[in-house]
Design a protein around this motif. Structure first.
Motif, PDB file in Angstrom:
ATOM      1  N   ILE A  35       0.837  -1.199   0.000  1.00 20.12           N
ATOM      2  CA  ILE A  35       0.000   0.000   0.000  1.00 20.12           C
ATOM      3  C   ILE A  35       0.871   1.247   0.000  1.00 20.12           C
ATOM      4  O   ILE A  35       0.568   2.226  -0.701  1.00 20.12           O
ATOM      5  CB  ILE A  35      -0.963  -0.024   1.204  1.00 20.12           C
ATOM      6  N   ALA A  36       1.957   1.239   0.763  1.00 22.19           N
ATOM      7  CA  ALA A  36       2.863   2.396   0.795  1.00 22.19           C
ATOM      8  C   ALA A  36       3.510   2.622  -0.574  1.00 22.19           C
ATOM      9  O   ALA A  36       3.610   3.770  -1.043  1.00 22.19           O
ATOM     10  CB  ALA A  36       3.923   2.194   1.859  1.00 22.19           C
ATOM     11  N   ILE A  37       3.921   1.553  -1.220  1.00 19.25           N
ATOM     12  CA  ILE A  37       4.524   1.676  -2.550  1.00 19.25           C
ATOM     13  C   ILE A  37       3.489   2.156  -3.560  1.00 19.25           C
ATOM     14  O   ILE A  37       3.781   2.983  -4.429  1.00 19.25           O
ATOM     15  CB  ILE A  37       5.159   0.338  -2.974  1.00 19.25           C
ATOM     16  N   ALA A  38       2.247   1.668  -3.458  1.00 21.13           N
ATOM     17  CA  ALA A  38       1.193   2.111  -4.362  1.00 21.13           C
ATOM     18  C   ALA A  38       0.883   3.591  -4.168  1.00 21.13           C
ATOM     19  O   ALA A  38       0.613   4.305  -5.140  1.00 21.13           O
ATOM     20  CB  ALA A  38      -0.066   1.270  -4.151  1.00 21.13           C
ATOM     21  N   ALA A  39       0.932   4.067  -2.931  1.00 24.44           N
ATOM     22  CA  ALA A  39       0.688   5.495  -2.675  1.00 24.44           C
ATOM     23  C   ALA A  39       1.799   6.343  -3.293  1.00 24.44           C
ATOM     24  O   ALA A  39       1.528   7.392  -3.892  1.00 24.44           O
ATOM     25  CB  ALA A  39       0.589   5.743  -1.181  1.00 24.44           C
ATOM     26  N   ALA A  40       3.037   5.901  -3.162  1.00 21.36           N
ATOM     27  CA  ALA A  40       4.150   6.639  -3.770  1.00 21.36           C
ATOM     28  C   ALA A  40       4.049   6.616  -5.294  1.00 21.36           C
ATOM     29  O   ALA A  40       4.303   7.628  -5.958  1.00 21.36           O
ATOM     30  CB  ALA A  40       5.474   6.043  -3.315  1.00 21.36           C
ATOM     31  N   GLU A  41       3.667   5.493  -5.836  1.00 24.80           N
ATOM     32  CA  GLU A  41       3.506   5.370  -7.287  1.00 24.80           C
ATOM     33  C   GLU A  41       2.388   6.275  -7.786  1.00 24.80           C
ATOM     34  O   GLU A  41       2.500   6.915  -8.842  1.00 24.80           O
ATOM     35  CB  GLU A  41       3.218   3.904  -7.632  1.00 24.80           C
ATOM     36  N   THR A  42       1.313   6.376  -7.026  1.00 30.01           N
ATOM     37  CA  THR A  42       0.204   7.243  -7.411  1.00 30.01           C
ATOM     38  C   THR A  42       0.619   8.707  -7.395  1.00 30.01           C
ATOM     39  O   THR A  42       0.262   9.473  -8.302  1.00 30.01           O
ATOM     40  CB  THR A  42      -0.987   7.021  -6.467  1.00 30.01           C
ATOM     41  N   ALA A  43       1.366   9.113  -6.385  1.00 28.69           N
ATOM     42  CA  ALA A  43       1.830  10.500  -6.314  1.00 28.69           C
ATOM     43  C   ALA A  43       2.726  10.832  -7.502  1.00 28.69           C
ATOM     44  O   ALA A  43       2.606  11.906  -8.103  1.00 28.69           O
ATOM     45  CB  ALA A  43       2.563  10.735  -4.997  1.00 28.69           C
ATOM     46  N   LEU A  44       3.596   9.919  -7.847  1.00 24.94           N
ATOM     47  CA  LEU A  44       4.479  10.128  -8.994  1.00 24.94           C
ATOM     48  C   LEU A  44       3.680  10.165 -10.301  1.00 24.94           C
ATOM     49  O   LEU A  44       3.928  11.016 -11.167  1.00 24.94           O
ATOM     50  CB  LEU A  44       5.539   9.033  -9.046  1.00 24.94           C
ATOM     51  N   ALA A  45       2.716   9.281 -10.445  1.00 23.17           N
ATOM     52  CA  ALA A  45       1.904   9.251 -11.666  1.00 23.17           C
ATOM     53  C   ALA A  45       1.073  10.517 -11.806  1.00 23.17           C
ATOM     54  O   ALA A  45       0.947  11.057 -12.913  1.00 23.17           O
ATOM     55  CB  ALA A  45       1.003   8.014 -11.660  1.00 23.17           C
ATOM     56  N   ILE A  46       0.525  11.017 -10.714  1.00 25.87           N
ATOM     57  CA  ILE A  46      -0.249  12.257 -10.792  1.00 25.87           C
ATOM     58  C   ILE A  46       0.650  13.424 -11.166  1.00 25.87           C
ATOM     59  O   ILE A  46       0.253  14.300 -11.945  1.00 25.87           O
ATOM     60  CB  ILE A  46      -1.005  12.497  -9.476  1.00 25.87           C
ATOM     61  N   ALA A  47       1.876  13.451 -10.658  1.00 27.39           N
ATOM     62  CA  ALA A  47       2.817  14.508 -11.028  1.00 27.39           C
ATOM     63  C   ALA A  47       3.137  14.445 -12.523  1.00 27.39           C
ATOM     64  O   ALA A  47       3.197  15.486 -13.203  1.00 27.39           O
ATOM     65  CB  ALA A  47       4.092  14.391 -10.211  1.00 27.39           C
ATOM     66  N   ILE A  48       3.317  13.257 -13.056  1.00 26.32           N
ATOM     67  CA  ILE A  48       3.581  13.100 -14.489  1.00 26.32           C
ATOM     68  C   ILE A  48       2.368  13.538 -15.306  1.00 26.32           C
ATOM     69  O   ILE A  48       2.506  14.221 -16.324  1.00 26.32           O
ATOM     70  CB  ILE A  48       3.983  11.644 -14.801  1.00 26.32           C
TER      71      ILE A  48
END
Length: 81
Positions: free
Chosen positions: A47-60
């Motif tokens: 879940i922590a990795i998915a949250a970080a991935e989501t933040a990065l994807a939204i920034a992109i």
């Protein structure tokens, strides 16, 4: 996931799939090894990795929107030089 055109919808679809996998980890851990917490700890890391991935994807996605003024996947060929 495959039929979506909007990048936000694709991201939400991926997050739903990841959450389903996390729920399966917890359920299988609960039924196969009721006293162990490895599945739940692994789920927390996922879940922590998915949250970080989501933040990065939204920034992109925000950067793509600033460049193209559109977040449809079919319009990303405009980014090519």
């Amino acid at each position: 996931f495959i039929t979506r055109k909007n990048m936000i919808a694709i991201l939400i679809s991926l997050e739903l799939m990841l959450n389903a996998v996390d729920i399966n980890f917890v359920v299988f851990n609960r039924f196969l090894y009721p006293g162990a917490l490895e599945g739940m700890i692994f789920t927390l890391f996922a879940i922590a990795i998915a949250a970080a991935e989501t933040a990065l994807a939204i920034a992109i996605i925000v950067n793509i929107f600033r460049a193209v003024r559109n977040i449809d996947v079919r319009d990303l060929d405009k980014l090519k030089l």
